[in-house]
Enzyme design. Structure first.
Site, PDB file in Angstrom:
ATOM      1  N   ALA A  12       1.303  12.156 -11.423  1.00 13.56           N
ATOM      2  CA  ALA A  12       0.456  13.360 -11.473  1.00 13.56           C
ATOM      3  C   ALA A  12      -0.599  13.304 -12.566  1.00 13.56           C
ATOM      4  O   ALA A  12      -1.580  14.037 -12.516  1.00 13.56           O
ATOM      5  CB  ALA A  12       1.336  14.597 -11.644  1.00 13.56           C
ATOM      6  N   ALA A  13      -0.401  12.429 -13.552  1.00 15.60           N
ATOM      7  CA  ALA A  13      -1.413  12.302 -14.605  1.00 15.60           C
ATOM      8  C   ALA A  13      -2.433  11.208 -14.274  1.00 15.60           C
ATOM      9  O   ALA A  13      -3.339  10.952 -15.062  1.00 15.60           O
ATOM     10  CB  ALA A  13      -0.734  11.990 -15.943  1.00 15.60           C
ATOM     11  N   ASP A 159      -7.567   3.494   5.042  1.00 14.18           N
ATOM     12  CA  ASP A 159      -8.104   2.376   5.834  1.00 14.18           C
ATOM     13  C   ASP A 159      -8.714   2.896   7.132  1.00 14.18           C
ATOM     14  O   ASP A 159      -9.763   2.450   7.572  1.00 14.18           O
ATOM     15  CB  ASP A 159      -6.984   1.370   6.125  1.00 14.18           C
ATOM     16  CG  ASP A 159      -6.257   0.983   4.849  1.00 14.18           C
ATOM     17  OD1 ASP A 159      -6.879   0.351   3.998  1.00 14.18           O
ATOM     18  OD2 ASP A 159      -5.083   1.355   4.687  1.00 14.18           O
ATOM     19  N   HIS A 187      -0.482  -1.800   4.566  1.00 17.79           N
ATOM     20  CA  HIS A 187      -1.638  -1.401   3.753  1.00 17.79           C
ATOM     21  C   HIS A 187      -1.889  -2.533   2.757  1.00 17.79           C
ATOM     22  O   HIS A 187      -1.493  -2.466   1.596  1.00 17.79           O
ATOM     23  CB  HIS A 187      -1.383  -0.084   3.022  1.00 17.79           C
ATOM     24  CG  HIS A 187      -2.459   0.198   2.006  1.00 17.79           C
ATOM     25  ND1 HIS A 187      -3.745   0.501   2.356  1.00 17.79           N
ATOM     26  CD2 HIS A 187      -2.454   0.138   0.661  1.00 17.79           C
ATOM     27  CE1 HIS A 187      -4.479   0.640   1.263  1.00 17.79           C
ATOM     28  NE2 HIS A 187      -3.721   0.418   0.219  1.00 17.79           N
TER      29      HIS A 187
HETATM   30  P1  NAI Z   1      -3.096   5.481 -12.032  1.00 18.51           P
HETATM   31  O1  NAI Z   1      -2.669   4.310 -12.840  1.00 18.51           O
HETATM   32  O2  NAI Z   1      -4.341   6.211 -12.392  1.00 18.51           O
HETATM   33  O3  NAI Z   1      -1.916   6.557 -12.005  1.00 18.51           O
HETATM   34  C1  NAI Z   1      -0.600   6.220 -11.754  1.00 18.51           C
HETATM   35  C2  NAI Z   1       0.273   7.220 -12.470  1.00 18.51           C
HETATM   36  O4  NAI Z   1       1.615   6.971 -12.068  1.00 18.51           O
HETATM   37  C3  NAI Z   1       0.226   7.094 -14.008  1.00 18.51           C
HETATM   38  O5  NAI Z   1      -0.021   8.371 -14.584  1.00 18.51           O
HETATM   39  C4  NAI Z   1       1.626   6.580 -14.334  1.00 18.51           C
HETATM   40  O6  NAI Z   1       2.090   7.047 -15.598  1.00 18.51           O
HETATM   41  C5  NAI Z   1       2.432   7.186 -13.185  1.00 18.51           C
HETATM   42  N1  NAI Z   1       3.746   6.590 -12.994  1.00 18.51           N
HETATM   43  C6  NAI Z   1       4.156   5.312 -13.204  1.00 18.51           C
HETATM   44  N2  NAI Z   1       5.466   5.191 -12.958  1.00 18.51           N
HETATM   45  C7  NAI Z   1       5.901   6.415 -12.573  1.00 18.51           C
HETATM   46  C8  NAI Z   1       7.168   6.924 -12.200  1.00 18.51           C
HETATM   47  N3  NAI Z   1       8.258   6.145 -12.207  1.00 18.51           N
HETATM   48  N4  NAI Z   1       7.265   8.232 -11.866  1.00 18.51           N
HETATM   49  C9  NAI Z   1       6.181   9.022 -11.888  1.00 18.51           C
HETATM   50  N5  NAI Z   1       4.965   8.601 -12.257  1.00 18.51           N
HETATM   51  C10 NAI Z   1       4.816   7.305 -12.585  1.00 18.51           C
HETATM   52  O7  NAI Z   1      -3.120   4.957 -10.529  1.00 18.51           O
HETATM   53  P2  NAI Z   1      -3.856   5.580  -9.254  1.00 18.51           P
HETATM   54  O8  NAI Z   1      -5.244   5.052  -9.205  1.00 18.51           O
HETATM   55  O9  NAI Z   1      -3.644   7.044  -9.229  1.00 18.51           O
HETATM   56  O10 NAI Z   1      -3.065   4.831  -8.077  1.00 18.51           O
HETATM   57  C11 NAI Z   1      -1.698   5.071  -7.855  1.00 18.51           C
HETATM   58  C12 NAI Z   1      -1.140   4.124  -6.809  1.00 18.51           C
HETATM   59  O11 NAI Z   1      -1.763   4.317  -5.563  1.00 18.51           O
HETATM   60  C13 NAI Z   1      -1.307   2.632  -7.127  1.00 18.51           C
HETATM   61  O12 NAI Z   1      -0.093   1.975  -6.777  1.00 18.51           O
HETATM   62  C14 NAI Z   1      -2.395   2.201  -6.187  1.00 18.51           C
HETATM   63  O13 NAI Z   1      -2.301   0.823  -5.902  1.00 18.51           O
HETATM   64  C15 NAI Z   1      -2.069   3.053  -4.990  1.00 18.51           C
HETATM   65  N6  NAI Z   1      -3.151   3.207  -4.009  1.00 18.51           N
HETATM   66  C16 NAI Z   1      -2.785   3.267  -2.684  1.00 18.51           C
HETATM   67  C17 NAI Z   1      -3.737   3.447  -1.704  1.00 18.51           C
HETATM   68  C18 NAI Z   1      -3.353   3.514  -0.259  1.00 18.51           C
HETATM   69  O14 NAI Z   1      -4.265   3.571   0.565  1.00 18.51           O
HETATM   70  N7  NAI Z   1      -2.095   3.495   0.126  1.00 18.51           N
HETATM   71  C19 NAI Z   1      -5.175   3.570  -2.054  1.00 18.51           C
HETATM   72  C20 NAI Z   1      -5.442   3.547  -3.464  1.00 18.51           C
HETATM   73  C21 NAI Z   1      -4.451   3.359  -4.395  1.00 18.51           C
END
Ligand code: NAI
Length: 335
Positions: A12-13, A159, A187
């Protein structure tokens, strides 16, 4: 006024959540009449940052947004959850092997599956966004045996949106005139974006609704450049922005969950990573992206599409990758 629903957002952050939370609070996902309680889960280290997000959510002054609960405790976050966006995961760092990434993430999704099993409502809808999304969804569902497998899905909507936008731009039409582009498989860069059954509305030019392959009239482009552009689009965004897609990922997550809650329109399908039931010869049990229709919050895989040799070879590649990923995950989780 309707009773509020409990919506969990993990990570969420992070940056995707930052774009998603406004959509949830303003009513563009669950509807303009549906109040929401937000349960915001992140790791302990991020609690100060998360507090800033909470302040901003309060400052939106939006009437549909009821409780806002920031927490690092999955038991608190998933209590009575109606919907969950599982975005939080460990990002790939420099020098990190694929196996290390899988190990870290598979364990996160195992823990969250167990928490969902214990604390969430049995009809909770779980959308996994965090990568590797398909395999994370599989693990999560496996560790939540009391919740039906159909309640877990992985996001390939980004996608799909990308593919729809690319076809629209090629044909010089508005994006909403393109329907039924399919994303098959994982994905990842093995996904198969398929416009074989897509249609375009060319009524402005008097041609009516015709098939995209007919309108494009260039199979080489559809089988080659179109496919590879979509497969590599995430990497192209990272190369340009130095960060992964966030605004578009959040929009896609909202689209996916909205359709799951409110259903698809007649004659239209959307792509979702769901547990394979063996449709189209895809091995049962892996989380594979299929075209689906949705009614009363239940999806059905679109049946009866003819798969030509080219498509079959693409489907096989992405299914094999998913089989390998799920085997690797099983190895990691072996007691
Ligand atoms: P980000 O790094 O900005 O945020 C991820 C957040 O998850 C951070 O605040 C981190 O502290 C938190 N986190 C880590 N472990 C955690 C846990 N055990 N419990 C709760 N929170 C936890 O990353 P962003 O850009 O928000 O991307 C998140 C994910 O989404 C990545 O894995 C990225 O690869 C994926 N993604 C998937 C897409 C899709 O189409 N399926 C498209 C774009 C990104």
């Amino acid at each position: 006024m309707m009773e509020p629903i409990n919506v969990v957002v993990t990570g969420a952050a992070g940056q995707i959540a930052y774009s998603l939370l406004y959509q949830l609070a303003v009513g563009s996902v669950f509807g303009p009449e549906q109040p929401v309680n937000l349960r915001l889960l992140d790791i302990k280290l991020m609690m100060d940052v998360l507090q800033g997000v909470v302040m901003e959510l309060e400052d939106l002054a939006l009437p549909l947004l009821r409780e806002i609960l920031p927490t690092a405790d999955a038991a608190v976050a998933f209590k009575d959850a109606d919907a969950a966006f599982l975005i939080g995961s460990m990002p790939r760092k420099q020098g990190m092997e694929r196996k290390d990434l899988l190990t870290a993430n598979v364990n996160i999704f195992k823990d969250q599956g167990e928490a969902l099993d214990k604390f969430a409502r049995k009809d909770v809808k779980v959308l996994v966004v965090g990568n590797p999304a398909n395999t994370n969804a599989l693990i999560c569902s496996h560790y939540a045996p009391s919740i039906p497998k159909e309640n877990f899905s992985a996001m390939t909507r980004l996608d799909q949106n990308r593919a729809q936008a690319l076809v629209a731009s090629r044909l010089g039409v508005q994006v909403d005139q393109i329907k039924n582009v399919i994303i098959w498989g994982n994905h990842s860069s093995t996904q198969y974006p398929d416009a074989t059954y897509a249609t375009v509305n060319l009524s402005k030019t008097g041609e009516g609704v015709i098939s995209v392959p007919q309108a494009v009239n260039d199979n080489e482009w559809l089988n080659d450049e179109f496919v590879s552009t979509i497969q590599k689009r995430g990497a192209s965004v990272i190369a340009a922005r130095k960060m992964s897609s966030a605004m578009s990922a959040a929009k896609a997550a909202g689209d996916h969950m909205r359709d799951w809650f409110t259903g698809t329109k007649d004659g239209q399908w959307v792509s979702m990573g769901v547990v394979s039931d063996g449709s189209y010869g895809i091995p049962k049990g892996i989380v594979f992206s299929f075209p689906v229709t949705i009614k009363n919050k239940k999806f059905s895989i679109v049946q009866g599409l003819e798969i030509n040799d080219f498509s079959r070879s693409k489907l096989n590649i992405t299914a094999e990758e998913l089989m390998e990923e799920s085997e690797e995950a099983r190895q990691v989780l072996k007691p």
